[in-house]
Design an enzyme around this catalytic site. Structure first.
Site, PDB file in Angstrom:
ATOM      1  N   ASP A 116       0.784  -1.001   0.039  1.00  0.00           N
ATOM      2  CA  ASP A 116       0.071  -0.007   0.162  1.00  0.00           C
ATOM      3  C   ASP A 116       0.884   1.105   0.113  1.00  0.00           C
ATOM      4  OD1 ASP A 116      -1.915  -1.865   0.257  1.00  0.00           O
ATOM      5  OD2 ASP A 116      -2.734  -1.095   1.998  1.00  0.00           O
ATOM      6  N   HIS A 172       5.273  -7.197  -0.618  1.00  0.00           N
ATOM      7  CA  HIS A 172       4.746  -8.414  -1.009  1.00  0.00           C
ATOM      8  C   HIS A 172       5.610  -8.688  -2.079  1.00  0.00           C
ATOM      9  CE1 HIS A 172       1.305  -9.490   1.454  1.00  0.00           C
ATOM     10  NE2 HIS A 172       1.290  -8.277   1.558  1.00  0.00           N
ATOM     11  N   SER A 273       6.968   4.136   6.047  1.00  0.00           N
ATOM     12  CA  SER A 273       8.475   4.497   5.019  1.00  0.00           C
ATOM     13  C   SER A 273       8.140   4.462   3.705  1.00  0.00           C
ATOM     14  CB  SER A 273       9.673   3.484   5.813  1.00  0.00           C
ATOM     15  OG  SER A 273      10.667   3.928   5.485  1.00  0.00           O
TER      16      SER A 273
END
Length: 305
Positions: A116, A172, A273
């Site tokens: 995301d 991922h 981050s």
């Protein structure tokens, strides 16, 4: 799609969804000078280490109180979390989502977003230079460190993915491939929000980061560069039996051979981050990908042309 930074904040609602925040508070945090002062002109590394220790304290009551305070300042939405009772603040930062919450684009020519994020700077790598913000270039050689060859990405694309502290923090595999090498570079912990990116030159090259080199099933060499920031206590990569954090000084070289399939979880940050994606020539931006757009892990990010 909406920009995460403008999302409403939470005031402790029981369903875990966002509720409106007072307008005066939004105006206050929008002041760039104040924002930069509060998030950068502080003992960054000391606060980051302290946050790392605090986030690991296992106390359900302390965790609940801390999250309640956090949610007043940050648009934290826990409605997708697999569990909403956390033993520690770290458990909340690194929360898993309900099955099916993120679906990865299965087309073989699509490079999916690993996380995301809000899309930051994008562009072409030209003469070994890329941009963190308008007018603020940095060198890929400096970002990758003295032991890594970044020349394979000359003429290719880079995309900066910024994870806010309220977002899902796990990342991922963007495509089928094999992780072949990781270089961990210790560094500072400047904030990586847009205010800091416009003021601190070569910010990504100064911060703690890992260079993850991957060869895709298509044969293309890519790199994911997770960059830590203030209050980010560590980076965890599942295929390495080590926690990457500020205590590991210098350039740490970690050869590996870890095959992944698209969508498989690779690791997490313990706060918000950035991940900078590098691909060689031959990839184009997927439809709708532009600076400022908010995306989810699994959405099409790049397309093999």
């Amino acid at each position: 799609m909406t920009n995460q930074d403008s999302s409403p904040a939470l005031d402790g609602g029981t369903d875990g969804r966002a509720l409106p925040r007072p307008g005066w508070f939004k105006r206050l945090v929008a002041q760039e000078d104040l924002n930069f002062l509060l998030t950068n002109r502080v003992p960054r590394i000391a606060l980051t280490k302290l946050m790392g220790r605090f986030s690991r304290i296992e106390s359900p009551l302390l965790t609940k109180l801390t999250i309640a305070v956090w949610r007043w300042f940050i648009p934290l939405d826990l409605s997708e979390a697999q569990h909403t009772r956390f033993r520690s603040l770290k458990d909340c930062f690194t929360r898993e989502l309900k099955p099916g919450s993120r679906v990865f684009d299965g087309r073989p020519d699509i490079f999916a977003s690993p996380s995301d994020a809000i899309i930051g700077a994008t562009g072409i790598v030209e003469q070994g230079q890329v941009y963190q913000a308008k007018g603020f270039p940095y060198a890929t050689d400096e970002l990758f460190g003295p032991t890594q060859d970044a020349s394979v990405f000359e003429g290719g694309r880079f995309i900066t993915l910024r994870l806010t502290s309220a977002m899902y923090h796990r990342f991922h595999a963007p495509a089928d491939g094999t992780v072949e090498h990781v270089t961990y570079l210790s560094g500072d912990t400047w904030n990586v929000n847009p205010v800091a990116l416009k003021r601190v030159e070569r910010l990504f090259c100064r911060n703690e980061r890992a260079v993850v080199r991957i060869t895709l099933a298509s044969g293309h060499a890519i790199a994911l560069v997770p960059v830590a920031a203030i209050l980010v206590a560590s980076i965890r990569l599942h295929f390495l039996d080590v926690l990457l954090h500020l205590g590991r000084k210098g350039a740490n070289e970690m050869p590996c051979n870890a095959p992944y399939v698209k969508g498989q979880e690779m690791g997490w940050f313990e706060h918000g981050s950035t991940i900078i994606v590098f691909v060689p020539p031959g990839f184009e931006l997927a439809e709708g990908i532009a600076s400022g757009v908010q995306i989810r892990a699994g959405q099409a990010l790049l397309k093999l042309s």
